[in-house]
Design a protein around this motif. Structure first.
Motif, mmCIF file in Angstrom:
data_model
loop_
_atom_site.group_PDB
_atom_site.id
_atom_site.type_symbol
_atom_site.label_atom_id
_atom_site.label_comp_id
_atom_site.label_asym_id
_atom_site.label_seq_id
_atom_site.Cartn_x
_atom_site.Cartn_y
_atom_site.Cartn_z
ATOM 1 N N SER A 17 0.837 -1.208 0.000
ATOM 2 C CA SER A 17 0.000 0.000 0.000
ATOM 3 C C SER A 17 0.866 1.250 0.000
ATOM 4 O O SER A 17 0.624 2.206 -0.757
ATOM 5 C CB SER A 17 -0.912 0.014 1.235
ATOM 6 O OG SER A 17 -1.792 -1.073 1.243
ATOM 7 N N HIS A 40 -10.168 11.201 -3.080
ATOM 8 C CA HIS A 40 -11.120 10.286 -2.454
ATOM 9 C C HIS A 40 -12.448 10.374 -3.207
ATOM 10 O O HIS A 40 -13.120 11.409 -3.169
ATOM 11 C CB HIS A 40 -11.331 10.651 -0.981
ATOM 12 C CG HIS A 40 -10.079 10.544 -0.166
ATOM 13 N ND1 HIS A 40 -9.644 11.537 0.678
ATOM 14 C CD2 HIS A 40 -9.154 9.567 -0.087
ATOM 15 C CE1 HIS A 40 -8.522 11.167 1.264
ATOM 16 N NE2 HIS A 40 -8.198 9.980 0.799
ATOM 17 N N PHE A 87 -7.445 5.218 -4.458
ATOM 18 C CA PHE A 87 -7.034 3.947 -3.871
ATOM 19 C C PHE A 87 -7.993 3.690 -2.718
ATOM 20 O O PHE A 87 -7.853 4.259 -1.643
ATOM 21 C CB PHE A 87 -5.582 4.025 -3.381
ATOM 22 C CG PHE A 87 -5.011 2.726 -2.863
ATOM 23 C CD1 PHE A 87 -5.692 1.526 -2.976
ATOM 24 C CD2 PHE A 87 -3.763 2.714 -2.263
ATOM 25 C CE1 PHE A 87 -5.158 0.334 -2.507
ATOM 26 C CE2 PHE A 87 -3.207 1.536 -1.777
ATOM 27 C CZ PHE A 87 -3.909 0.344 -1.895
ATOM 28 N N GLY A 88 -8.995 2.865 -2.978
ATOM 29 C CA GLY A 88 -10.008 2.653 -1.952
ATOM 30 C C GLY A 88 -10.820 1.410 -2.195
ATOM 31 O O GLY A 88 -10.625 0.690 -3.179
ATOM 32 N N PRO A 89 -11.778 1.136 -1.309
ATOM 33 C CA PRO A 89 -12.595 -0.076 -1.415
ATOM 34 C C PRO A 89 -13.627 0.022 -2.522
ATOM 35 O O PRO A 89 -14.183 1.090 -2.787
ATOM 36 C CB PRO A 89 -13.255 -0.166 -0.043
ATOM 37 C CG PRO A 89 -13.334 1.254 0.424
ATOM 38 C CD PRO A 89 -12.111 1.934 -0.115
ATOM 39 N N THR A 90 -13.865 -1.102 -3.177
ATOM 40 C CA THR A 90 -14.915 -1.214 -4.183
ATOM 41 C C THR A 90 -15.688 -2.499 -3.929
ATOM 42 O O THR A 90 -15.213 -3.407 -3.242
ATOM 43 C CB THR A 90 -14.348 -1.215 -5.612
ATOM 44 O OG1 THR A 90 -13.363 -2.257 -5.717
ATOM 45 C CG2 THR A 90 -13.705 0.108 -5.952
ATOM 46 N N GLU A 107 -15.795 -7.557 -1.709
ATOM 47 C CA GLU A 107 -15.234 -6.284 -1.246
ATOM 48 C C GLU A 107 -13.728 -6.349 -1.436
ATOM 49 O O GLU A 107 -13.076 -7.268 -0.933
ATOM 50 C CB GLU A 107 -15.562 -6.060 0.231
ATOM 51 C CG GLU A 107 -14.966 -4.782 0.809
ATOM 52 C CD GLU A 107 -15.252 -4.630 2.296
ATOM 53 O OE1 GLU A 107 -14.445 -3.971 2.977
ATOM 54 O OE2 GLU A 107 -16.271 -5.181 2.776
ATOM 55 N N TRP A 127 -10.025 -3.802 -2.872
ATOM 56 C CA TRP A 127 -9.477 -2.452 -3.051
ATOM 57 C C TRP A 127 -8.961 -2.282 -4.473
ATOM 58 O O TRP A 127 -8.402 -3.210 -5.058
ATOM 59 C CB TRP A 127 -8.363 -2.189 -2.035
ATOM 60 C CG TRP A 127 -8.913 -1.910 -0.670
ATOM 61 C CD1 TRP A 127 -9.670 -2.753 0.097
ATOM 62 C CD2 TRP A 127 -8.792 -0.698 0.070
ATOM 63 N NE1 TRP A 127 -10.015 -2.145 1.267
ATOM 64 C CE2 TRP A 127 -9.486 -0.881 1.288
ATOM 65 C CE3 TRP A 127 -8.142 0.510 -0.172
ATOM 66 C CZ2 TRP A 127 -9.564 0.110 2.257
ATOM 67 C CZ3 TRP A 127 -8.217 1.504 0.796
ATOM 68 C CH2 TRP A 127 -8.920 1.303 1.993
ATOM 69 N N PHE A 136 -5.950 -4.433 -6.174
ATOM 70 C CA PHE A 136 -4.862 -4.454 -5.195
ATOM 71 C C PHE A 136 -4.607 -5.877 -4.691
ATOM 72 O O PHE A 136 -3.462 -6.326 -4.587
ATOM 73 C CB PHE A 136 -5.219 -3.523 -4.041
ATOM 74 C CG PHE A 136 -4.214 -3.539 -2.916
ATOM 75 C CD1 PHE A 136 -2.909 -3.158 -3.131
ATOM 76 C CD2 PHE A 136 -4.600 -3.928 -1.639
ATOM 77 C CE1 PHE A 136 -1.977 -3.167 -2.093
ATOM 78 C CE2 PHE A 136 -3.682 -3.932 -0.604
ATOM 79 C CZ PHE A 136 -2.374 -3.563 -0.822
ATOM 80 N N GLU A 137 -5.666 -6.605 -4.386
ATOM 81 C CA GLU A 137 -5.482 -7.957 -3.856
ATOM 82 C C GLU A 137 -4.885 -8.896 -4.891
ATOM 83 O O GLU A 137 -4.104 -9.792 -4.546
ATOM 84 C CB GLU A 137 -6.807 -8.515 -3.338
ATOM 85 C CG GLU A 137 -7.218 -7.989 -1.975
ATOM 86 C CD GLU A 137 -7.882 -6.621 -2.028
ATOM 87 O OE1 GLU A 137 -8.090 -6.014 -0.966
ATOM 88 O OE2 GLU A 137 -8.184 -6.150 -3.147
#
Length: 460
Positions: free
Chosen positions: A141, A157, A225-228, A242, A244, A434-435
């Motif tokens: 990250s 954001h 860079f955040g959750p989706t 869920e 990122w 990201f994962e």
């Protein structure tokens, strides 16, 4: 007295007369006049051994209760260790029990299956494997933010609650405050979302891209860079509900530059992890994927191969392989197709570009052949797609026509059209899971094992 972290003590260049560590007991071994404890505080894959002699207060009574899983505070002298495989140990002068662990503690000194550890996700970070996974997740990250910040991208954001379905797939989680048992209804009998909290249907976001474009066409270069969230009922090792996303957007940027940035990005953050997470990566190299180190070095040492979607289809058709999903021009490439291309044919990361327009969202730029769009995917061995991006359609007339063909409400997306109406520019971006990048870096094959608390169908 200030607590020292084990990662720092293990790097000490000299003995220290008095140190304080606090952590959890990984193992305990007893002898008549002393016992050994392996202590881990989460700062490092490695433990620090503490030697507790009979002269330490509580040796004969309270300290006998300490077992694997207990939390302790230990003061003592840092000295050179006589044991193999360790440079330093603590000769304890004082041991305090912070919290005992009874004999039901599930993480005893034995090998546990990943399936079992998923059932105790609140405890699995205490294992070597998952401690390493989540330390690397943290460093990855940081490497991502550093990459963009060093290149003068602005961090934006974007909303988590949205009325937009960026991908057009319809797999969205609804956000509502309406009574689920007796919702208000309109004259036609349908749920009246005009009475909902936001006066319309709203969802958890699948992407921050559209809002990112608004800022890219103002600030020049941005990233989110955040959750989706995806309400996709898929139980594969590569999907979660869920996750990122990393999504840069750049004004005055075409598809070629977009592909260049994606390749530079993947290589740079992998290089950072290999330099900064050596101990944790060595665990993955030895126990998770013995080919991982060579694969990562291979990615860093060569340019990514680039081919068009049409060329990819021709390679797959001529392979003689009997794929589960038939290969034909105009159909999406499946995971098995992507992995064949990266693992067997090219044996390296691959960027595929210029996809058929009918399988891509409305916002991608139509190519001159009017059959394909300026889209690209970066595929990597072992994972498949890791990056998906495109040059965005900057021509107002073409965008409006695309919206009509995809059934997009022009009123709802009037703000998006305004970005083309007022000073439009060529612009591009991509999204990176990201994962999936973390899976590639660690060799961990199931996305559930790189997310702290995975959200998958039927499981919260």
């Amino acid at each position: 007295m200030k607590r020292s972290e084990i990662i720092d003590l293990l790097k000490s260049e000299s003995e220290q007369d008095e140190v304080l560590i606090q952590g959890w007991v990984r193992t305990r071994r007893d002898s008549k006049a002393f016992f050994f404890m392996e202590i881990n505080d989460g700062s490092s894959l490695k433990n620090l051994q503490a030697v507790v002699g009979e002269d330490v207060k509580g040796f004969q009574d309270d300290l006998k209760e300490i077992s694997t899983g207990a939390s302790v505070s230990i003061k003592g002298r840092l000295v050179a260790s006589q044991g193999k495989g360790q440079d330093w140990e603590i000769q304890a002068t004082e041991v305090d029990i912070i919290g005992l662990a009874d004999d039901t503690f599930p993480l005893q000194k034995k090998r546990h299956s990943l399936e079992f550890l998923r059932e105790i996700s609140h405890l699995r970070p205490r294992t070597n494997l998952f401690g390493a996974v989540f330390r690397v997740r943290s460093r990855l990250s940081y490497a991502i933010h550093r990459f963009f910040q060093e290149r003068n991208f602005f961090y934006v954001h974007t909303p988590i609650i949205t009325a937009s379905d960026c991908e057009g797939a319809g797999d969205l989680f609804r956000v509502t405050t309406l009574d689920v048992h007796e919702p208000p209804r309109s004259e036609d009998g349908l749920v009246d979302f005009a009475q909902d909290f936001f006066s319309q249907s709203t969802y958890l976001t699948v992407s921050g891209q559209l809002e990112g474009e608004a800022f890219a066409t103002s600030l020049g270069k941005i990233y989110t860079f955040g959750p989706t969230f995806r309400a996709e009922n898929s139980n594969t090792s590569r999907h979660a509900n869920e996750f990122w996303m990393v999504e840069p957007e750049m004004a005055f940027c075409d598809l070629q530059s977009d592909m260049d940035l994606a390749e530079e990005f993947v290589k740079t953050v992998i290089q950072s992890i290999m330099q900064e997470c050596e101990d944790d990566l060595n665990l993955f190299f030895q126990f998770v994927d013995k080919g991982l180190e060579d694969r990562l070095n291979f990615v860093l040492s060569r340019p990514f191969q680039r081919i068009t979607y049409t060329e990819a289809v021709e390679i797959l058709l001529s392979s003689g392989r009997d794929f589960e999903y038939p290969v034909e021009w105009g159909a999406n490439l499946q995971s098995e197709h992507e992995r064949f291309l990266t693992e067997e044919h090219f044996k390296c990361p691959l960027t595929v570009y210029d996809y058929p327009k009918d399988i891509k969202p409305f916002y991608m730029r139509l190519n001159d052949d009017e059959k394909t769009v300026a889209a690209m995917d970066v595929l990597v061995p072992g994972i498949g797609e890791i990056v998906g991006g495109s040059q965005r359609e900057e021509r107002l007339g073409v965008l409006t026509e695309n919206m009509k063909k995809h059934g997009i409400d022009e009123i709802d997306y009037a703000w998006y059209a305004d970005l083309r109406r007022y000073g439009t520019v060529p612009h591009s971006g991509f999204g990176l899971g990201f994962e999936r990048l973390l899976m590639f870096v660690t060799g961990v094959s199931n996305i559930r094992d790189v997310i702290p608390f995975a959200r998958t169908p039927g499981s919260v």
